[in-house]
Design a protein around this motif. Sequence first.
Motif, PDB file in Angstrom:
ATOM      1  N   LEU A  81     -13.697  14.003  20.574  1.00 34.90           N
ATOM      2  CA  LEU A  81     -14.913  13.254  20.914  1.00 34.90           C
ATOM      3  C   LEU A  81     -15.369  13.576  22.330  1.00 34.90           C
ATOM      4  CD1 LEU A  81     -17.078  11.106  20.246  1.00 34.90           C
ATOM      5  CD2 LEU A  81     -15.588   9.437  21.363  1.00 34.90           C
ATOM      6  N   ASP A  82     -16.500  14.272  22.381  1.00 35.20           N
ATOM      7  CA  ASP A  82     -17.232  14.399  23.641  1.00 35.20           C
ATOM      8  C   ASP A  82     -18.409  13.449  23.482  1.00 35.20           C
ATOM      9  OD1 ASP A  82     -19.170  15.083  25.544  1.00 35.20           O
ATOM     10  OD2 ASP A  82     -18.392  17.116  25.714  1.00 35.20           O
ATOM     11  N   VAL A  83     -18.491  12.438  24.329  1.00 35.90           N
ATOM     12  CA  VAL A  83     -19.489  11.377  24.116  1.00 35.90           C
ATOM     13  C   VAL A  83     -20.929  11.862  24.281  1.00 35.90           C
ATOM     14  CG1 VAL A  83     -17.924   9.468  24.674  1.00 35.90           C
ATOM     15  CG2 VAL A  83     -19.313  10.491  26.501  1.00 35.90           C
ATOM     16  N   GLU A 110     -25.466   9.080  31.594  1.00 36.16           N
ATOM     17  CA  GLU A 110     -25.281   9.402  30.174  1.00 36.16           C
ATOM     18  C   GLU A 110     -23.817   9.214  29.764  1.00 36.16           C
ATOM     19  OE1 GLU A 110     -26.000  13.476  28.989  1.00 36.16           O
ATOM     20  OE2 GLU A 110     -25.744  12.973  26.865  1.00 36.16           O
ATOM     21  N   ILE A 111     -22.918   9.822  30.556  1.00 32.56           N
ATOM     22  CA  ILE A 111     -21.501   9.802  30.154  1.00 32.56           C
ATOM     23  C   ILE A 111     -20.855   8.439  30.413  1.00 32.56           C
ATOM     24  CG2 ILE A 111     -19.214  10.840  30.552  1.00 32.56           C
ATOM     25  CD1 ILE A 111     -20.642  13.493  31.068  1.00 32.56           C
ATOM     26  N   SER A 112     -21.227   7.798  31.508  1.00 31.23           N
ATOM     27  CA  SER A 112     -20.507   6.587  31.909  1.00 31.23           C
ATOM     28  C   SER A 112     -21.147   5.296  31.402  1.00 31.23           C
ATOM     29  CB  SER A 112     -20.416   6.517  33.444  1.00 31.23           C
ATOM     30  OG  SER A 112     -20.140   7.781  33.988  1.00 31.23           O
ATOM     31  N   THR A 151     -14.618  -0.867  34.482  1.00 31.21           N
ATOM     32  CA  THR A 151     -15.557  -0.784  35.587  1.00 31.21           C
ATOM     33  C   THR A 151     -14.810  -0.867  36.915  1.00 31.21           C
ATOM     34  OG1 THR A 151     -17.652  -1.639  36.436  1.00 31.21           O
ATOM     35  CG2 THR A 151     -16.087  -3.284  35.603  1.00 31.21           C
ATOM     36  N   TYR A 152     -15.589  -0.842  37.995  1.00 32.83           N
ATOM     37  CA  TYR A 152     -14.985  -0.840  39.336  1.00 32.83           C
ATOM     38  C   TYR A 152     -15.897  -1.609  40.285  1.00 32.83           C
ATOM     39  CZ  TYR A 152     -12.992   0.980  43.692  1.00 32.83           C
ATOM     40  OH  TYR A 152     -12.429   1.083  44.926  1.00 32.83           O
ATOM     41  N   ILE A 153     -15.301  -2.196  41.314  1.00 35.30           N
ATOM     42  CA  ILE A 153     -16.040  -3.047  42.242  1.00 35.30           C
ATOM     43  C   ILE A 153     -17.146  -2.312  43.013  1.00 35.30           C
ATOM     44  CG2 ILE A 153     -14.483  -2.801  44.215  1.00 35.30           C
ATOM     45  CD1 ILE A 153     -14.834  -5.902  44.556  1.00 35.30           C
TER      46      ILE A 153
END
Length: 259
Positions: free
Chosen positions: A62-64, A116-118, A143-145
Amino acid sequence: MIMKGKKGLIIGVANNRSIAYGIAKACKREGAEVILTYQNDKLKKRVEKVADELEVKHIYPLDVTKEEEINALRESIEKDYGKIDFLVHSVAFAPREALDGKFINTSKEAFNIAMEISVYSLIELTQKLLPIINEGGSILTLTYIGSTRYIPHYNVMGVAKAALEASVRYLAVDLGEKKIRINALSAGPIKTLAASGIGDFSEILKYNEKNSPLRKNVTIEEVGNSGMYLLSDLSSGVTGEVHYVDAGYHLMGMPLYED
Ligand code: NAD
């Protein structure tokens, strides 16, 4: 055995340092059947190793960014497993040059790739896999702060994570009609393949260790356990939320940037 009887797809294992691996391991330990994907042939061997360890019956490519691979994935899972109960999206990417230096220099191309990817990948995967997710199912993204605060060098990925967290809130309403939940888990910094692309990452690790209430960095085991909770029925009343597992770092003030 909190996850006994549940089956789930975990996207984003690159190797045994991946956050997705930590989540997969916790789910497996608690009785779930886990399904994995690999991004490309270069990563396939490493994912196969993880699959052997976690007794995963099938791994799928899987390549998103490839719609046909998302469609093929849904068909394969339906054929090999029937319906699933949970989905983990642990995928992000931005070109290396966009994760160093100043945000003002972000190119349109890097912006579009990161989004697109994230971000879009979460929306598309949710849309396309929804028919094979059981009622009561749970979706989780990472996710990240850097989404809500300035973090040195995180740049376009901070903007992508803000969009990702907003997407979780909108998706939560659409999925709520089907009694399916979706949440984001905001992990503290961890040395992984993806993190190695972020400029001065070791400084971020050091800063976090010194400034978080627990005076430590989190491990993929700790992130795995929190992820497993959000995928399990223990969190049945929780949706559309950002849950932090970062040793309390989000409670602290702005990180200082020393050039
Ligand atoms: P990782 O490199 O182990 O995982 C990233 C995964 O994204 C890899 O498996 C990679 O194959 C996959 N990926 C990238 N582009 C893809 C594409 N086009 N198609 C399919 N898969 C693709 O690193 P990680 O740190 O475990 O990252 C997982 C998630 O956790 C990411 O969303 C990341 O932003 C997030 N996160 C990481 C940290 C950290 O400090 N490591 C902190 C908070 C959040």
